[in-house]
Write a protein that holds these residues in place. Structure first.
Motif, mmCIF file in Angstrom:
data_model
loop_
_atom_site.group_PDB
_atom_site.id
_atom_site.type_symbol
_atom_site.label_atom_id
_atom_site.label_comp_id
_atom_site.label_asym_id
_atom_site.label_seq_id
_atom_site.Cartn_x
_atom_site.Cartn_y
_atom_site.Cartn_z
ATOM 1 N N ILE A 16 0.832 -1.200 0.000
ATOM 2 C CA ILE A 16 0.000 0.000 0.000
ATOM 3 C C ILE A 16 0.869 1.253 0.000
ATOM 4 N N THR A 20 -2.294 5.666 2.206
ATOM 5 C CA THR A 20 -3.308 4.671 2.558
ATOM 6 C C THR A 20 -3.010 4.097 3.939
ATOM 7 N N MET A 29 -6.627 -1.526 1.608
ATOM 8 C CA MET A 29 -8.035 -1.159 1.567
ATOM 9 C C MET A 29 -8.960 -2.384 1.562
#
Length: 101
Positions: A16, A20, A29
């Motif tokens: 990521i 994030t 996510m």
């Protein structure tokens, strides 16, 4: 380009972006969304209650009115069904009850 970070969820091999990671606490996510869905499901299961719309009502016409009244769906309410079907109630109506509205 920013260096990607590994997801902190055990068993997840995703990487990521640092932005994030700041938003989600270091998890990707998809893992974050799974966590939120599980939290929501747990909350619903802990707070759901049974609702008996027919409690204390013995008049078959009133029971049929309740059966045919549309209700807005609520995740936290479990509508208990009446022990007889609408068809059974219609068959049991007297002539006077059939004329009532």
């Amino acid at each position: 380009m920013s260096e990607r970070l590994p997801c902190q969820t055990p068993g997840c091999s995703a990487t990521i972006l640092p932005t994030t990671a700041l938003k989600t606490g270091g998890i990707c996510m998809p893992c974050h969304q799974k966590k939120l869905a599980l939290e929501k499901e747990t909350y619903i299961l802990q707070n759901r209650k049974d609702v008996d719309r027919y409690a204390g009502i013995i008049d078959p016409v009133e029971i049929l009115k309740i059966m045919h009244t549309p209700r807005k769906y609520n995740l936290l309410e479990n509508d208990l069904p009446y022990h007889k079907s609408a068809q059974e109630l219609y068959h049991q109506l007297t002539e006077a009850e059939r004329k009532r509205k």
